[in-house]
Design an enzyme around this catalytic site. Structure first.
Site: not given
Lengths: 492, 85
Positions: A100, A257, A296, A298
């Site tokens: 990500c 995150e 998404y 990706c």
């Protein structure tokens, strides 16, 4: 500085004074922290590729505000071509980083706000859109990375925000001042939060009048006073603290995150884009969610990496010619390109909003994301099938380099005489990284829950599918009257 | 000397190394072709280097200029042969 280089981006992060905690301690140096740095390098790639002529068409755009060339991640989609290029950019960066790259969420927040602030002004006579456009110009001119912060902790899921026993479980306004507002709450699962210059906060669900204190959207500098970041753990994360690179799998990039806590943070009015207009909270959530479900794309790029790794592992094992291996790789490609179809389709079927911003086709974006909640798991299952059990039973890099054990690993882990055991171990570690290591956070569980869990998409599919037209077609073909009036035997 | 500007597609999923191909073209045509920036005031030819059949490189900015599209390495061989005569 309309477009920063990767080096300028890294330096700009060093100027931030973020309060970041990890493993119970506050970090002195976020940028160089070995666990966080790979994620910074992934964001830096979004800056680097924008300066490469061979990616210029995808990575840059022309600002509709200033007419200047800008990084596409700060762009407001002006036509279908922009939406398609966004999907292609996601695939490109997913493939180049294998993880990500964190910057899409801010782009999606900016685009959603460009639509909803306009609609609010049009219907309520507010002045949010001009305020937002001024902020957008600041983001574009400084080529900033924005964290799009939507997900509240939500507490008791059966209760709306105003009925929660702890009022802070949804972010809300606690005080109004002459020059701004004070807000309190938290945003969970914030991808790339400590690699961002700005945080753009949005409400997390549709709201009613009783929840109006929770219907708030605004932007803050990431190091605004009162903001604390608590880093999330990832499977195998402390491998980044070990000597050597092999056991990391992806030796260059990663994601992260964080839980972002906003403890009585002041927001000046010029950075507030929604204030108690509860009737527009749902629209902002839906617009953001549709864009983010498109993002998404990706995972197609990350899927490219996993498929490439699986083919390589098969070749290293000298089984690439086996028919069942070939068929498994065909299946992986079938699933991955089906994902690509969805993200291109929702872009190609996009439409113009009253603000001038182009939206993706919401139904198709939800279909795409629903596929993303499933296909990467199957692609990963096949990758593990092809890789073999050694992927999870293999000793460490330290055992490979230790004189006492290295000779045995060289001897027993060489399958194809042309390929050193080291390379075989590298490709297996990459598959491990993507399917159950640090990158599985992004490739699997984020695919499941990011931009909304599967049921959220199913609700949207139920709402948006053109059922009447399907019924009309079916009834016509078998002779049922379209008004469905009761037919007697004599009528027939 | 032919002044050639290189315009790439975005490279979302290219089927060959576009940058390496352009380098090979430049090497083979050294002395006959000069690669120049796309905003050069006298471009003789825009070479559009596309990574796949979709050929999505944005070429509208070159309206009125001579454009040659390369979609495969084989196209480059043809182009080189033409220049070399």
């Amino acid at each position: 500085m309309p477009m920063m280089t990767a080096a300028q981006y890294e330096e700009s992060l060093r100027d931030l004074n973020l309060v970041v905690y990890m493993f119970g301690k506050q970090l002195d140096n976020v940028v160089d922290d070995p666990i966080i740095r790979p994620s910074m390098q992934a964001v830096a790639k979004t800056y680097e590729l924008a300066h490469r002529p061979e990616h210029d068409d995808i990575m840059t755009a022309t600002s509709h505000i200033t007419g200047k060339k800008i990084n596409r991640f700060t762009h407001i989609h002006q036509n279908i071509d922009d939406l398609v290029k966004k999907s292609k950019m996601g695939r490109l960066l997913g493939r180049e980083t294998g993880c990500c790259f964190q910057r899409c969420v801010g782009m999606d927040a900016l685009n959603a706000l460009s639509i909803v602030t306009y609609n609010m002004d049009h219907q309520l006579g507010t002045q949010y859109n001009s305020r937002f456009l001024k902020y957008l110009e600041y983001v574009q001119e400084n080529d900033l990375t924005c964290d799009g912060a939507m997900t509240d902790p939500k507490g008791d899921r059966s209760l709306p925000p105003h009925k929660q026993p702890d009022p802070d479980l949804y972010l809300h306004v606690v005080k109004e001042k002459a020059n701004g507002i004070i807000v309190r709450g938290a945003k969970a699962h914030q991808t790339g939060a400590v690699n961002s210059h700005e945080i753009i906060v949005m409400p997390t669900i549709a709201m009613r009048k009783e929840d109006q204190d929770y219907a708030v959207s605004f932007a803050l500098p990431a190091d605004a006073e009162g903001i604390t970041y608590i880093m999330g753990r990832q499977s195998c994360d402390t491998r980044k603290l070990e000597e050597g690179l092999l056991d990391r799998g992806n030796i260059l990039f990663g994601g992260h995150e964080a839980l972002v806590v906003l403890d009585d943070v002041f927001v000046p009015w010029e950075r507030v884009f929604m204030y108690k207009e509860y009737e527009f909270a749902g629209q902002l959530v839906e617009k953001f969610a549709a864009y983010h479900r498109q993002s998404y794309a990706c995972k197609v790029g990350v899927g490219d990496v996993l498929i490439g790794a699986s083919q390589t592992a098969a070749e290293y094992n000298n089984v690439a010619g086996a028919s069942h291996i070939k068929d498994k790789l065909i299946e992986m490609n079938h699933l991955n390109e089906t994902l690509y179809c969805g993200c291109i389709a929702c872009a190609s079927e996009g439409s113009k909003e009253p603000s001038g911003t182009y939206s993706v086709n919401t139904l198709l974006a939800n279909i795409h994301k629903q596929n993303v909640t499933r296909f990467p798991y199957e692609i990963s299952r096949i990758a593990q099938d092809i890789a073999g059990g050694l992927m999870v039973t293999m000793p460490s890099e330290m055992d490979l380099t230790a004189p006492a054990t290295g000779k045995w690993l060289e001897k027993y882990f060489t399958a194809n005489c042309d390929v050193p055991a080291l390379n075989r171990m590298r490709i297996l570690r990459l598959i491990e990284n993507l399917t159950l290591g640090t990158a599985a956070v992004g490739y699997l569980t984020e695919s499941m829950h990011g931009a909304g869990s599967p049921q959220a998409q199913r609700i949207m599919i139920s709402r948006l599918a053109n059922m009447k037209e399907k019924q009309r077609a079916a009834k016509k073909l078998c002779g049922i009257e379209t008004d469905d009036r009761k037919q007697t035997t004599e009528d027939r | 000397m032919l002044k050639v500007g290189i315009k790439y597609c975005g490279g979302c999923n290219p089927y060959y190394d576009r940058v390496a191909l352009v380098k090979r073209i430049a090497d083979r045509l050294a002395g006959k072709v000069k690669i120049v920036a796309l905003d050069h005031d006298r471009i003789d030819l825009v070479l559009a280097v596309e990574g796949c059949n979709t050929a999505c490189a944005e070429l509208s900015q070159f309206d009125g200029k001579k454009i040659r599209v390369i979609t495969y390495p084989e196209d480059a061989k043809e182009f080189i042969q033409e220049i070399l005569g």
